[in-house]
Design a protein around this motif. Structure first.
Motif, short mmCIF file in Angstrom:
data_model
loop_
_atom_site.label_atom_id
_atom_site.label_comp_id
_atom_site.label_asym_id
_atom_site.label_seq_id
_atom_site.Cartn_x
_atom_site.Cartn_y
_atom_site.Cartn_z
N GLY A 120 -45.54 -32.10 40.90
CA GLY A 120 -45.75 -30.65 41.01
C GLY A 120 -44.81 -29.83 40.14
O GLY A 120 -44.90 -28.60 40.11
N VAL A 121 -43.90 -30.49 39.41
CA VAL A 121 -42.97 -29.73 38.54
C VAL A 121 -43.48 -29.83 37.11
O VAL A 121 -43.79 -30.91 36.61
N GLU A 122 -43.59 -28.66 36.46
CA GLU A 122 -44.09 -28.64 35.08
C GLU A 122 -42.95 -28.65 34.08
O GLU A 122 -41.97 -27.91 34.24
N VAL A 123 -43.07 -29.48 33.06
CA VAL A 123 -42.10 -29.45 31.95
C VAL A 123 -42.89 -29.12 30.69
O VAL A 123 -43.86 -29.80 30.36
N GLN A 124 -42.50 -28.04 30.02
CA GLN A 124 -43.18 -27.69 28.76
C GLN A 124 -42.43 -28.35 27.62
O GLN A 124 -41.46 -27.80 27.09
N ALA A 125 -42.86 -29.55 27.26
CA ALA A 125 -42.15 -30.31 26.22
C ALA A 125 -42.39 -29.68 24.84
O ALA A 125 -41.48 -29.63 24.03
N LEU A 126 -43.60 -29.22 24.58
CA LEU A 126 -43.89 -28.50 23.33
C LEU A 126 -44.44 -27.13 23.69
O LEU A 126 -45.34 -27.02 24.51
N GLN A 127 -43.87 -26.10 23.08
CA GLN A 127 -44.19 -24.74 23.52
C GLN A 127 -44.78 -23.91 22.39
O GLN A 127 -44.26 -22.86 22.05
N GLY A 128 -45.83 -24.43 21.75
CA GLY A 128 -46.46 -23.69 20.66
C GLY A 128 -45.84 -24.09 19.34
O GLY A 128 -45.40 -23.23 18.57
N LEU A 129 -45.82 -25.38 19.08
CA LEU A 129 -45.15 -25.89 17.87
C LEU A 129 -46.07 -25.84 16.65
O LEU A 129 -47.23 -26.24 16.73
N ASP A 130 -45.55 -25.31 15.56
CA ASP A 130 -46.27 -25.29 14.29
C ASP A 130 -45.58 -26.24 13.32
O ASP A 130 -44.36 -26.20 13.21
N LEU A 131 -46.37 -27.05 12.64
CA LEU A 131 -45.77 -27.93 11.62
C LEU A 131 -46.82 -28.30 10.59
O LEU A 131 -47.93 -28.69 10.94
N LEU A 132 -46.47 -28.15 9.33
CA LEU A 132 -47.36 -28.59 8.25
C LEU A 132 -46.63 -29.64 7.42
O LEU A 132 -45.45 -29.47 7.10
N VAL A 133 -47.32 -30.72 7.12
CA VAL A 133 -46.75 -31.75 6.25
C VAL A 133 -47.76 -32.00 5.14
O VAL A 133 -48.95 -32.23 5.41
N THR A 134 -47.31 -31.96 3.90
CA THR A 134 -48.25 -32.14 2.80
C THR A 134 -48.38 -33.63 2.44
O THR A 134 -47.51 -34.43 2.77
N LYS A 135 -49.47 -33.92 1.75
CA LYS A 135 -49.74 -35.30 1.36
C LYS A 135 -48.62 -35.80 0.43
O LYS A 135 -48.18 -35.08 -0.47
N GLY A 136 -48.14 -36.99 0.70
CA GLY A 136 -47.12 -37.59 -0.16
C GLY A 136 -45.69 -37.18 0.18
O GLY A 136 -44.75 -37.60 -0.48
N GLU A 137 -45.53 -36.40 1.26
CA GLU A 137 -44.19 -35.92 1.61
C GLU A 137 -43.40 -36.99 2.38
O GLU A 137 -43.97 -37.78 3.12
N LEU A 138 -42.07 -36.96 2.19
CA LEU A 138 -41.17 -37.78 3.01
C LEU A 138 -40.23 -36.79 3.67
O LEU A 138 -39.45 -36.12 2.98
N MET A 139 -40.35 -36.63 4.98
CA MET A 139 -39.55 -35.59 5.64
C MET A 139 -38.94 -36.10 6.94
O MET A 139 -39.38 -37.10 7.49
N ALA A 140 -37.90 -35.38 7.39
CA ALA A 140 -37.22 -35.78 8.62
C ALA A 140 -37.38 -34.70 9.68
O ALA A 140 -37.47 -33.51 9.37
N LEU A 141 -37.43 -35.15 10.95
CA LEU A 141 -37.46 -34.24 12.10
C LEU A 141 -36.18 -34.47 12.88
O LEU A 141 -35.86 -35.61 13.21
N VAL A 142 -35.45 -33.40 13.16
CA VAL A 142 -34.21 -33.53 13.94
C VAL A 142 -34.27 -32.57 15.12
O VAL A 142 -35.12 -31.68 15.17
#
Ligand SMILES: Nc1ncnc2c1ncn2[C@@H]1O[C@H](COP(=O)(O)OP(=O)(O)OP(=O)(O)O)[C@@H](O)[C@H]1O
Length: 352
Positions: A53-75
């Motif tokens: 009965g407890v809600e956790v909002q792990a993602l709260q309206g996340l925007d992310l774009l990654v282009t083809k061929g990209e090498l990127m990090a998420l921290v």
């Protein structure tokens, strides 16, 4: 006093005609959709977990774009939502709301069959725990050929050739006939990268792939990701706490409280006089599609900003002030354009 909402919204000029409104609406309609040319497009992704009965909002309206061929990090700090996002991108979990597309696949509406095909053909993953990546009773080459066998479409000779070329590319040809327990942690992760690349996915996702390794071994594993990116053109997203990895990529996106909050972009600059190359890194705050901006906590704390801030539109920037002080006076001879001056004067008149 100027309220933040009044300042942020542009008051509609009374003389706006119906024709003008129609023209603006048509221009909006004809605009390409958000992330139409991105390989990964997350648009206001929400993921809510409900436990007892407890809600956790792990993602709260996340925007992310990654282009083809990209090498990127998420921290991001522990609990900020990185693994939740990776599980969604891996097709293992489904967002509660929003939109998430990878290589044209809609991650919210996929049925079980499409999801299976997506996990087999479109994405590959490498997890932190080496044991999760490889089957312990198979050799390196058997682990790499297995996804190709499950997918079908290649004969035995072709599968073996593909596996051998991945082993060579990642510099682990000598590990070919060894089982995981006969390999070092770094070798296991490089075999795991080869397994993930076996079916030539569009995207390779890696969640803390160097987390259990010392820094020298971590560097070797990161070099393997870079080689896959450069030689096969695979787009790669790496979640990491490892600053060395984050510093090595051109783009590092930070997640805070379930939203992308800032981005560091790195580029190589060449000194015109000496010809010497140097890396320049610049940090940007993220502005989401609703106009929301996450100000860094150390900035807001330094100026005692809470709940409400004052905004002022300037010619080439937006000023943000703590509520208690108000916007500074404009310097004499400030080059405020006429249109902006008129807007400001109207606003001030209204507020009196
Ligand atoms: N299956 C689940 N059920 C309930 N809550 C969950 C679940 N998975 C994640 N959460 C919660 O969602 C939030 C985000 O978790 P997540 O694991 O995505 O964070 P993270 O940034 O990957 O953290 P870490 O770096 O520690 O792995 C946390 O508050 C976590 O407790």
């Amino acid at each position: 006093m100027t309220s933040s909402t009044e300042t942020a919204g542009t008051p509609r000029a009374p003389e706006t005609t119906l024709a003008e409104l129609e023209r603006r609406a048509a221009a909006r309609r004809d605009r390409p959709s958000y992330g139409h040319d991105a390989l990964i497009a997350c648009d206001r992704v929400v993921r809510i977990f409900t436990t007892d009965g407890v809600e956790v909002q792990a993602l709260q309206g996340l925007d992310l774009l990654v282009t083809k061929g990209e090498l990127m990090a998420l921290v991001g700090a522990s609990g900020s939502g990185k693994s939740t996002l990776m599980n969604i991108l891996a097709g293992l979990d489904v967002p509660t709301a929003g939109s998430a597309k990878v290589a044209g696949c809609d991650l919210l509406s996929m049925g079980p069959k499409e999801r299976l095909r997506y996990r087999r053909d479109v994405v590959g993953f490498v997890w932190q725990q080496t044991a999760r990546n490889l089957l312990p009773y198979l050799t390196a080459i058997q682990n790499i050929t297995l996804p190709m066998q499950l997918r079908g479409g290649r004969n035995k000779r072709e599968r073996a050739a593909r596996a051998e070329s991945l082993l060579a590319m990642l510099d682990i040809a000598d590990c070919r006939d060894r089982r995981p327990q006969q390999l070092s942690g770094g070798q296991q992760q490089r075999v795991a990268i080869a397994v993930a690349l076996a079916n030539n996915p569009s995207v390779l996702l890696a969640d803390e792939p160097t987390g259990e390794l010392d820094s020298a071994t971590g560097e070797q594993v990161f070099a393997a990701f870079r080689r896959a990116n450069e030689e096969l053109g695979t787009s790669i997203v790496i979640v990491t706490h490892d600053q060395a990895v984050a510093n090595e990529v051109r783009r590092t996106v930070a997640i805070r409280d379930g939203r992308t909050s800032s981005e560091v972009l790195r580029r190589t600059e060449v000194d015109a006089a000496t010809g010497q190359e140097s890396q320049v890194a610049r940090e940007y705050a993220m502005l989401d599609r609703a106009g929301r901006l996450q100000l860094p906590a150390d900035y807001t704390q330094a100026l005692g900003m809470e709940h409400r801030v004052l905004l002022e539109l300037e010619q080439d920037h937006i000023g943000v002030w703590p509520d208690a002080h108000g916007a500074p006076e404009k310097p004499e001879g400030s080059s405020e354009p006429q249109e902006e001056r008129e807007m400001r004067e109207k606003r001030e008149k209204r507020e009196k």
